[in-house]
Motif scaffolding. Structure first.
Motif, PDB file in Angstrom:
ATOM      1  N   PHE A 287       0.810  -1.212   0.000  1.00  0.00           N
ATOM      2  CA  PHE A 287       0.000   0.000   0.000  1.00  0.00           C
ATOM      3  C   PHE A 287       0.851   1.272   0.000  1.00  0.00           C
ATOM      4  CE2 PHE A 287      -2.510  -3.298   2.187  1.00  0.00           C
ATOM      5  CZ  PHE A 287      -3.521  -3.409   1.243  1.00  0.00           C
ATOM      6  N   LEU A 288       2.155   1.118  -0.166  1.00  0.00           N
ATOM      7  CA  LEU A 288       3.016   2.288  -0.188  1.00  0.00           C
ATOM      8  C   LEU A 288       4.123   2.069  -1.211  1.00  0.00           C
ATOM      9  CD1 LEU A 288       3.206   4.993   1.252  1.00  0.00           C
ATOM     10  CD2 LEU A 288       4.890   3.991   2.760  1.00  0.00           C
ATOM     11  N   PRO A 289       4.062   2.695  -2.379  1.00  0.00           N
ATOM     12  CA  PRO A 289       5.097   2.501  -3.403  1.00  0.00           C
ATOM     13  C   PRO A 289       6.468   2.939  -2.902  1.00  0.00           C
ATOM     14  CG  PRO A 289       3.168   3.592  -4.313  1.00  0.00           C
ATOM     15  CD  PRO A 289       2.984   3.560  -2.831  1.00  0.00           C
ATOM     16  N   ARG A 290       7.486   2.244  -3.329  1.00  0.00           N
ATOM     17  CA  ARG A 290       8.847   2.565  -2.909  1.00  0.00           C
ATOM     18  C   ARG A 290       9.406   3.777  -3.668  1.00  0.00           C
ATOM     19  NH1 ARG A 290      11.417  -1.881  -0.369  1.00  0.00           N
ATOM     20  NH2 ARG A 290      10.121  -3.732  -0.277  1.00  0.00           N
ATOM     21  N   SER A 291       8.880   4.059  -4.829  1.00  0.00           N
ATOM     22  CA  SER A 291       9.503   5.043  -5.707  1.00  0.00           C
ATOM     23  C   SER A 291       9.594   6.426  -5.087  1.00  0.00           C
ATOM     24  CB  SER A 291       8.724   5.125  -7.021  1.00  0.00           C
ATOM     25  OG  SER A 291       7.364   5.455  -6.759  1.00  0.00           O
ATOM     26  N   SER A 292       8.628   6.792  -4.237  1.00  0.00           N
ATOM     27  CA  SER A 292       8.608   8.147  -3.691  1.00  0.00           C
ATOM     28  C   SER A 292       9.418   8.275  -2.411  1.00  0.00           C
ATOM     29  CB  SER A 292       7.159   8.571  -3.423  1.00  0.00           C
ATOM     30  OG  SER A 292       6.572   7.695  -2.479  1.00  0.00           O
ATOM     31  N   LEU A 293      10.018   7.204  -1.937  1.00  0.00           N
ATOM     32  CA  LEU A 293      10.743   7.229  -0.679  1.00  0.00           C
ATOM     33  C   LEU A 293      12.229   7.033  -0.942  1.00  0.00           C
ATOM     34  CD1 LEU A 293       8.322   5.014   1.438  1.00  0.00           C
ATOM     35  CD2 LEU A 293       8.368   7.501   1.258  1.00  0.00           C
ATOM     36  N   PRO A 294      13.043   8.066  -0.769  1.00  0.00           N
ATOM     37  CA  PRO A 294      14.485   7.926  -1.014  1.00  0.00           C
ATOM     38  C   PRO A 294      15.126   6.977  -0.017  1.00  0.00           C
ATOM     39  CG  PRO A 294      13.982  10.045  -0.002  1.00  0.00           C
ATOM     40  CD  PRO A 294      12.662   9.416  -0.345  1.00  0.00           C
ATOM     41  N   ALA A 295      16.070   6.183  -0.492  1.00  0.00           N
ATOM     42  CA  ALA A 295      16.706   5.162   0.345  1.00  0.00           C
ATOM     43  C   ALA A 295      17.695   5.789   1.317  1.00  0.00           C
ATOM     44  CB  ALA A 295      17.413   4.141  -0.541  1.00  0.00           C
ATOM     45  N   GLY A 296      17.969   5.030   2.390  1.00  0.00           N
ATOM     46  CA  GLY A 296      18.980   5.431   3.354  1.00  0.00           C
ATOM     47  C   GLY A 296      18.535   6.499   4.323  1.00  0.00           C
ATOM     48  N   HIS A 297      17.244   6.692   4.502  1.00  0.00           N
ATOM     49  CA  HIS A 297      16.738   7.735   5.382  1.00  0.00           C
ATOM     50  C   HIS A 297      15.950   7.131   6.538  1.00  0.00           C
ATOM     51  CE1 HIS A 297      17.707  10.128   1.858  1.00  0.00           C
ATOM     52  NE2 HIS A 297      17.550  11.233   2.577  1.00  0.00           N
ATOM     53  N   THR A 298      15.833   7.921   7.607  1.00  0.00           N
ATOM     54  CA  THR A 298      14.973   7.537   8.721  1.00  0.00           C
ATOM     55  C   THR A 298      13.555   7.982   8.414  1.00  0.00           C
ATOM     56  OG1 THR A 298      15.510   9.616   9.873  1.00  0.00           O
ATOM     57  CG2 THR A 298      16.826   7.667  10.417  1.00  0.00           C
ATOM     58  N   ILE A 299      12.571   7.271   8.980  1.00  0.00           N
ATOM     59  CA  ILE A 299      11.180   7.517   8.608  1.00  0.00           C
ATOM     60  C   ILE A 299      10.264   7.274   9.797  1.00  0.00           C
ATOM     61  CG2 ILE A 299      10.790   5.143   7.802  1.00  0.00           C
ATOM     62  CD1 ILE A 299       9.084   6.344   5.519  1.00  0.00           C
ATOM     63  N   ASP A 300       9.179   8.023   9.862  1.00  0.00           N
ATOM     64  CA  ASP A 300       8.112   7.815  10.847  1.00  0.00           C
ATOM     65  C   ASP A 300       6.788   7.974  10.113  1.00  0.00           C
ATOM     66  OD1 ASP A 300       6.781   7.339  13.192  1.00  0.00           O
ATOM     67  OD2 ASP A 300       7.325   9.224  14.160  1.00  0.00           O
ATOM     68  N   ILE A 301       5.710   7.528  10.741  1.00  0.00           N
ATOM     69  CA  ILE A 301       4.404   7.554  10.090  1.00  0.00           C
ATOM     70  C   ILE A 301       3.343   8.012  11.079  1.00  0.00           C
ATOM     71  CG2 ILE A 301       3.979   5.100  10.579  1.00  0.00           C
ATOM     72  CD1 ILE A 301       2.581   4.989   7.795  1.00  0.00           C
ATOM     73  N   TYR A 302       2.441   8.872  10.623  1.00  0.00           N
ATOM     74  CA  TYR A 302       1.328   9.385  11.434  1.00  0.00           C
ATOM     75  C   TYR A 302       0.019   8.981  10.761  1.00  0.00           C
ATOM     76  CZ  TYR A 302       4.542  12.661  13.850  1.00  0.00           C
ATOM     77  OH  TYR A 302       5.552  13.233  14.593  1.00  0.00           O
ATOM     78  N   PRO A 303      -1.005   8.581  11.481  1.00  0.00           N
ATOM     79  CA  PRO A 303      -1.030   8.507  12.936  1.00  0.00           C
ATOM     80  C   PRO A 303      -0.582   7.177  13.531  1.00  0.00           C
ATOM     81  CG  PRO A 303      -3.249   8.219  12.075  1.00  0.00           C
ATOM     82  CD  PRO A 303      -2.369   8.462  10.892  1.00  0.00           C
ATOM     83  N   HIS A 304      -0.762   6.015  12.792  1.00  0.00           N
ATOM     84  CA  HIS A 304      -0.449   4.755  13.479  1.00  0.00           C
ATOM     85  C   HIS A 304      -0.071   3.580  12.572  1.00  0.00           C
ATOM     86  CE1 HIS A 304      -4.948   4.309  12.884  1.00  0.00           C
ATOM     87  NE2 HIS A 304      -4.486   3.224  12.293  1.00  0.00           N
ATOM     88  N   GLN A 305      -0.079   3.717  11.286  1.00  0.00           N
ATOM     89  CA  GLN A 305       0.083   2.543  10.412  1.00  0.00           C
ATOM     90  C   GLN A 305       1.551   2.119  10.321  1.00  0.00           C
ATOM     91  OE1 GLN A 305      -1.594   5.317   9.672  1.00  0.00           O
ATOM     92  NE2 GLN A 305      -3.560   4.877   8.755  1.00  0.00           N
ATOM     93  N   THR A 306       2.110   1.666  11.423  1.00  0.00           N
ATOM     94  CA  THR A 306       3.540   1.366  11.516  1.00  0.00           C
ATOM     95  C   THR A 306       3.990   0.284  10.539  1.00  0.00           C
ATOM     96  OG1 THR A 306       3.071  -0.187  13.303  1.00  0.00           O
ATOM     97  CG2 THR A 306       3.688   2.055  13.921  1.00  0.00           C
ATOM     98  N   GLY A 307       3.113  -0.657  10.209  1.00  0.00           N
ATOM     99  CA  GLY A 307       3.506  -1.760   9.341  1.00  0.00           C
ATOM    100  C   GLY A 307       3.996  -1.311   7.978  1.00  0.00           C
ATOM    101  N   LEU A 308       3.577  -0.125   7.538  1.00  0.00           N
ATOM    102  CA  LEU A 308       3.991   0.353   6.223  1.00  0.00           C
ATOM    103  C   LEU A 308       5.475   0.681   6.165  1.00  0.00           C
ATOM    104  CD1 LEU A 308       1.035   2.739   5.264  1.00  0.00           C
ATOM    105  CD2 LEU A 308       1.485   0.462   4.393  1.00  0.00           C
ATOM    106  N   VAL A 309       6.067   1.061   7.298  1.00  0.00           N
ATOM    107  CA  VAL A 309       7.450   1.556   7.261  1.00  0.00           C
ATOM    108  C   VAL A 309       8.429   0.637   7.980  1.00  0.00           C
ATOM    109  CG1 VAL A 309       6.746   3.953   7.021  1.00  0.00           C
ATOM    110  CG2 VAL A 309       7.012   2.997   9.312  1.00  0.00           C
ATOM    111  N   ILE A 310       7.944  -0.373   8.671  1.00  0.00           N
ATOM    112  CA  ILE A 310       8.840  -1.323   9.345  1.00  0.00           C
ATOM    113  C   ILE A 310       9.270  -2.388   8.339  1.00  0.00           C
ATOM    114  CG2 ILE A 310       8.995  -3.109  11.121  1.00  0.00           C
ATOM    115  CD1 ILE A 310       7.066  -1.488  12.791  1.00  0.00           C
ATOM    116  N   GLY A 311      10.562  -2.664   8.324  1.00  0.00           N
ATOM    117  CA  GLY A 311      11.074  -3.696   7.430  1.00  0.00           C
ATOM    118  C   GLY A 311      11.197  -3.257   5.985  1.00  0.00           C
TER     119      GLY A 311
END
Length: 814
Positions: free
Chosen positions: A411-435
């Protein structure tokens, strides 16, 4: 030989049964709506412990560093530790039950003991897990204190066998690990061993059991990669979190439980306390009985706050029945060994109060959502647990953490997220950014916005954004109304962080329902200027001052009266509601959590969805969303619950002027669909955005029946909608009977301006297949709102009525 085999069989069944109390991980993630808060924190738990993130200093949550012991996912690193713990816990608990059954003497004692075992096992099996996880601490506290009660005039005490002492010690070790799994378990377990410590000091003996518990807690804390100095910080901040739990999570003053049910529940609690009081009287007010009374009152108080404030009366029932079982055992042992008490008035009162209390609890259980499973269901569950256990022993992990995470990443394409960066997500869908490959999840302290529900925690999250550890990238979303907890005001979800997100981060992209924000290198700070500070009263209509920037920040201080504080301590508080009238003359009503209102939030414009937030991020303020007037009410409160004066502080916010990138048409279109999704109601299923054509085209799917509402921009002179039915609606074996699409244009005065409708039936009419579109025009300023209604077709059958909107745009808007 037969007896040995019977015991071995019983032991296996104990292990399998014990596993049924732990949550299964068979979750399907089909859309973003499936990533609820419960799923989010469970997906985060293995990552948090594997990365040794520091609880207290870096993280604050009701579940502690060993939350994976109780939740669905453990991850690959700690999987076998979790399996070993669950087996040991199940064996110890059920051996304790068996030992209690063997020690029962006399018919009355046997009946109480065995019936209690059946009831509490049934509760545990059906999901009332709090009593199960607290059982070791409760067992040690009640049995240890009872062992020192003199039961006759010769000073005789209960005999304690060596197996019982060894079981106590095992429970101390298990309690230490459980205490770091969830904070309410920590509080009750610590109170239990504090009572034991006081009793040991009174009898001038070494506090072996309390020391074993403390050692287990410290060992568990260190083994989770935590620093000892952070333990008191975690406890302190969790106390703050727990104190705000009832205000944040309660559904209302008499919701979801009726007045009669609440009254019966409190009668049951009072009868439990009275039973313990009469036991103390029967025991001639010995100090140990006094400690039992004090501990029982404490456990009941924690259960009441958890049950009423947290809407989890079912879990509190499991704890209270377990407490009643211990009190009943103590009562019967006392009466059996103290012949003079058998026929006494106090002895009879003991039996009556305990029996009546159990009846009251049963009435509450029958009238709430306490599930009762059949024998067939129970056996099926045990077979499933056994097969999972066998799979684990064979080296086939049954933990689905990695697979579930992989399912969320779609549910979240990789293309818009530059590699090698730290990331957080609001309000709670943590599964999108873990791993995620080449991305490092760096959570804020209260890593779920829902749980940043106190002044301190909301400000702690905001302060985190100004530190060096603030994430490089943030995925941000304003929850849709149908996903919001208790209709909470949308700007209260990490409200103090919003101005910082708008000034410290750039809006770079829109991806699958989220804004992609990236940290600025040298960000200017936002400015705020006090516009007004005044005292207002309940139900007063307050007109807001004009702010040149059109951005108004509010801090509202609402206090309980002395009587209100007492009622809140014993029960909970009624909701506070804020009614906001916007420039388009629409009234919006939301719940206002007092602690979060005091921390501060965006009052105007009214940011109800992700699209509105993105517009402010781009320094665009839709005129129709500017709040002109507010009113505070508390419909469920009686006169005198709240202090009459409310302190209102209004500030003008000035966000720094920065160059914002022009979003591509596709991104703007997706934002429009998000705005539509955020204003839906009366839908059969929550609408969600999904992609088609290799992720290049977004669709908003809406299963009929469904209704959406859109506010028309002042410059709008018409609208265009592209829509259709998904292919599976007419290619699967169960065919659709079509849908009826109706669009109503409403004038600013509330009267109907125009109506457009069409039946879409792709089974009977080939022209209805594929993309459809229509356009409506009106004079500027003549339409204030548009309602989009999707209903079932001619046969009123919602099967396969998978309607979608591909594009929606207003004419006359650049």
């Amino acid at each position: 030989m037969f007896n040995y085999l019977a015991q071995l069989f019983l032991l296996v069944m104990i292990i399998v049964f014990g596993f049924s109390t732990f949550e299964a991980n068979s979750r399907l993630i089909n859309n973003l709506g499936d990533l609820s808060v419960d799923v989010a924190f469970q997906l985060a738990q293995p990552y948090l412990i594997e990365q040794h993130l520091q609880y207290g200093e870096q993280l604050v949550f009701t579940y502690g560093p060993w939350g994976i012991l109780l939740t669905a996912y453990s991850g690959s690193i700690y999987h076998w530790i979790v399996i070993f713990f669950r087996i040991a816990f199940a064996v110890a608990v059920f051996l304790a039950l068996r030992l209690s059954a063997e020690k029962a003497k006399g018919l009355a004692n046997k009946i109480i003991t065995w019936s209690g075992i059946v009831v509490i096992m049934l509760l545990w099996f059906t999901g009332q897990r709090e009593g199960y996880f607290l059982f070791p601490a409760l067992y040690v506290a009640y049995h240890h204190l009872a062992a020192d009660i003199r039961v006759n005039n010769n000073g005789r005490r209960f005999a304690v066998s060596r197996p019982t002492k060894l079981l106590w010690l095992a429970f101390c070790l298990l309690s230490g690990w459980v205490a770091l799994a969830k904070f309410n378990l920590f509080v009750v377990s610590s109170a239990a061993y504090l009572m034991v410590l006081v009793n040991d000091i009174k009898h001038k003996r070494g506090p072996i059991l309390p020391l074993a518990y403390v050692a287990a807690v410290l060992l568990a804390w260190l083994s989770a990669g935590q620093q000892l100095t952070n333990l008191p910080i975690w406890v302190s901040r969790c106390l703050d979190l727990s104190n705000g739990y009832a205000d944040a999570m309660a559904l209302g003053f008499l919701e979801p439980y009726s007045f009669g049910l609440v009254a019966v529940y409190y009668v049951a609690v009072l009868l439990i306390v009275l039973s313990t009081l009469t036991v103390a009287r029967t025991c001639r007010w010995q100090p140990e009985a006094g400690l039992i009374l004090l501990f029982t009152v404490f456990v009941c108080a924690v259960s009441v706050k958890h049950g009423m404030g947290g809407n989890q009366i079912e879990q509190s029932i499991g704890v209270l029945i377990t407490v009643m079982w211990f009190i009943g055992q103590l009562l019967q042992q006392q009466l059996t060994m103290n012949v003079k008490a058998i026929g006494s008035v106090w002895g009879k009162v003991d039996v009556i109060t305990l029996t009546t209390g159990f009846v009251c609890i049963a009435i509450v259980a029958v009238n709430t959502n306490v599930p009762i499973v059949s024998v067939a269901q129970a056996m099926a569950g045990m077979r499933d647990n056994f097969s999972r256990l066998v799979a684990d022993v064979r080296g086939i992990s049954t933990d689905k953490w990695q697979a579930t995470l992989a399912g969320t990443h779609q549910f979240l394409p990789r293309s818009s997220l530059p590699a090698g960066h730290t990331i957080d997500i609001y309000p709670h869908q943590t599964g999108l950014v873990i791993g995620r490959e080449n991305l490092i999840y760096t959570p804020r302290p209260a890593f779920l916005s829902l749980n940043a529900h106190t002044n301190n925690l909301a400000l702690l999250n905001a302060k985190h954004l100004e530190t060096k550890s603030a994430p490089d990238i943030i995925l941000f979303q304003v929850l849709a109304k149908d996903l919001s907890v208790n209709n909470r005001h949308p700007a209260l979800a990490d409200g103090p962080s919003w101005p910082l997100l708008m000034s410290l981060y750039d809006l770079n992209d829109v991806s699958s329902g989220f804004l992609v924000l990236s940290k600025r290198k040298d960000p200017p700070q936002y400015q705020h200027r006090l516009l007004q500070e005044r005292r207002i009263t309940w139900d007063e209509e307050v007109y807001l001052p004009v702010a040149q920037s059109s951005l108004i920040w509010a801090e509202i201080t609402i206090k309980r009266s002395f009587l209100g504080k007492i009622i809140h301590m014993l029960y909970k508080s009624p909701h506070v509601l804020i009614s906001s009238q916007t420039a388009d003359k629409t009234e919006h009503r939301y719940q206002l959590v007092p602690a979060l209102a005091e921390a501060g939030f965006f009052l105007s414009p009214l940011i109800e969805n992700t699209l509105a937030f993105a517009q402010i991020q781009q320094r665009e303020v839709p005129v129709g969303t500017i709040v002109q007037q507010i009113k505070l009410t508390s419909p469920g409160a009686f006169h005198g619950f709240w202090e009459q004066d409310i302190i209102l502080r209004l500030y003008e916010l000035n966000l720094p002027e920065v160059s914002q990138p022009d979003l591509p048409d596709q991104a703007r279109q997706l934002m429009a669909l998000q705005g539509l999704a955020g204003n839906t109601g009366a839908c059969l299923f929550p609408p969600h955005i999904q992609s088609q054509g290799n992720g290049k085209q977004a669709l908003l799917t809406m299963h009929a029946p469904c209704q959406s509402e859109l506010v028309v921009p002042p410059a709008g002179i018409g609208m265009t909608i592209k829509y259709g039915l998904q292919d599976d609606a007419y290619t699967e074996s169960s065919k659709t009977d079509g849908v009826r699409l109706e669009v109503l244009a409403i004038q600013p005065n509330g009267k109907e301006y125009n109506r457009w409708s069409r039946i879409l039936d792709p089974v009977k009419n080939l022209a209805d297949r594929g993309e459809q579109y229509f356009t409506i025009n009106w004079q500027q300023g003549s339409v204030g709102k548009v309602y989009i209604n999707v209903s079932a077709g001619n046969n009123n059958d919602p099967t396969y009525d998978h309607f979608y909107i591909q594009e929606i745009s207003f004419i006359g808007i650049p």
